[in-house]
Every structure is written in structure tokens, then in C-alpha cells.
Write a protein that holds these residues in place. Sequence first.
Motif, short mmCIF file in Angstrom:
data_model
loop_
_atom_site.label_atom_id
_atom_site.label_comp_id
_atom_site.label_asym_id
_atom_site.label_seq_id
_atom_site.Cartn_x
_atom_site.Cartn_y
_atom_site.Cartn_z
N ASN A 107 21.71 29.09 -6.35
CA ASN A 107 20.73 29.01 -7.44
C ASN A 107 20.17 30.39 -7.78
N VAL A 108 19.93 31.22 -6.76
CA VAL A 108 19.44 32.58 -7.01
C VAL A 108 20.47 33.37 -7.79
N VAL A 109 21.74 33.28 -7.38
CA VAL A 109 22.81 34.01 -8.05
C VAL A 109 22.96 33.56 -9.50
N GLN B 272 25.27 39.69 -0.60
CA GLN B 272 26.51 40.37 -0.98
C GLN B 272 26.89 40.04 -2.42
N GLN B 273 26.71 38.77 -2.80
CA GLN B 273 27.07 38.41 -4.18
C GLN B 273 26.13 39.06 -5.18
N ARG B 274 24.88 39.25 -4.80
CA ARG B 274 23.95 39.95 -5.69
C ARG B 274 24.34 41.42 -5.83
N ILE C 106 20.10 34.95 -11.61
CA ILE C 106 20.25 36.39 -11.86
C ILE C 106 21.30 36.65 -12.92
N MET C 107 22.46 35.99 -12.81
CA MET C 107 23.52 36.20 -13.78
C MET C 107 23.06 35.82 -15.18
N LYS C 108 22.42 34.68 -15.30
CA LYS C 108 22.00 34.22 -16.63
C LYS C 108 20.91 35.12 -17.20
N ASP D 56 34.82 34.73 -11.06
CA ASP D 56 35.75 33.72 -10.57
C ASP D 56 35.12 32.99 -9.38
N GLU D 57 34.64 31.77 -9.62
CA GLU D 57 34.02 30.93 -8.59
C GLU D 57 32.93 31.69 -7.83
N PRO D 58 31.94 32.25 -8.52
CA PRO D 58 30.98 33.14 -7.84
C PRO D 58 30.02 32.43 -6.89
N THR D 59 29.90 31.10 -6.97
CA THR D 59 28.98 30.39 -6.08
C THR D 59 29.70 29.53 -5.04
#
Length: 232
Positions: free
Chosen positions: A177-179, A146-148, A182-184, A165-168
Motif C-alpha cells: 500500500n505504501v508503494v 528496497q522497492q521505494r 508513492i507511485m501514484k 513489472d509486478e512491483p507489489t
Amino acid sequence: MILFNQIQKTYQLGNQSVPALQGIDGHIQKGDMIALCGPSGSGKSTLLNILGLLDMDYQGEITLDGKAYPTERLAAAKVRRQKLGFVFQRFNLVPVMTALENVAYPLHLNGYSKQQQDELALQMLEKVGLGDFTQHRPDNLSGGQQQRVAIARALVHKPTLVIADEPTASLDSQSANVVIDIMKQLGHEMGTTFIVATHDPRMATRCDRSIALFDGRLANPASDIRGMSWAS
């Protein structure tokens, strides 16, 4: 680039004025992923709301790509729709929409054709590793998935700035770690700046730089974040 100049915000509680931000200065380079750190009550949420054009009742100046932040609500809504993306702790996906429809929604708001919406949304879902989950609704996806989807939605219209805002905070270590990766990766690839409010050292230590807030003031601007205190 994002420039801050003497950002101040005061809340009025009855007869008492409570300062939330007390003169924030600084700059953020295009494509950087910045950790916004500090204990609860330090001003992180206030600064995110200002950067996200959700709160325009502040003093000081902010420029994004050389243009001043708008002060009128309709203009702010346009900039928010076209230039900004958002990622939340609780994902904030529309439960009755599929992953593809959730990601396509910002494109719909910006006037893209249905064909463009579907093509670009699919491309973004493939970039976050969910090309096989286009027709899944949020309740059929894990928290990390869902976060992806939320990250794909935030990036699909190629914003200048994504506010996270506090995505992990709601994720296990593997999903977090996956999220983060991906973001970076996508931020650097697309030249999109991420500002990430976090108490999570997994997140913060992987960012390019940090902005630390304490009692509404800036501490260690653009610093190396190793060795910081993570009291919440």
C-alpha cells in the motif's frame, strides 16, 4: 501522451508462428497510472518489453510525446536512458551500492555532475520517505524500502514513462500500500505516466485506469477495473 497503433508481435517456435500481440490500439494520458492486466500468456510481458524498447521486433507504431518510437538500437538506448524508468518485482538494485548511489546511477548515465547526482538522488529518497537511509545498502533494507529506492531510481531523471513489472508481488500488504501510494502520488505530481503489469488487485484497483489483455488482444480498453477477474 502515449499512442498505440496496431501493435503486433509474433514469436517463431520452430516451424510454428505464435501470435503474442494481435493489433493493440489505444492511448494513455500523461501522468496516468495504468494497470496492465490479464492472465499469464496474455501478452503483458511482451507489451512491456516493446514499450521499454527492449524488443523492437514488432509491427505497428508507438508515439511518446508526439515522437515515434525509434527503430535503431543506439537511438532506442538513448530514449530508454533519458525518457524511461523501470521498476521490477525483485527490485534489481545494485547490491554493492548504497541507496543514494543506486538512485544516482541514472543521472550518472545521463552525464550529470557528481554534485547534481547526489543532490537529486537525496531529494528523491526524501520524497519516498527514505531520506535517513541514504547510506544503507540493499541487504540492510526491507523489501518495501528496497522497492521505494527502486521507485526513486526510476523517477530521479524525470522520465516521461515508468514501466513497472509486478512491483507489489513480493511485498506484504502494508508495504504494498505504501508503494502504491508513492507511485501514484509522484506520478501525478511529476506528470510521469506509469504502466504497471500486475496480477495484484491491491495494485490494480488503485490505478487510474486499466488495459486488459487476453490472448494478445485488447479487452475493455481504459476501463473501470472493478469487477475484473484476477486469474493468474
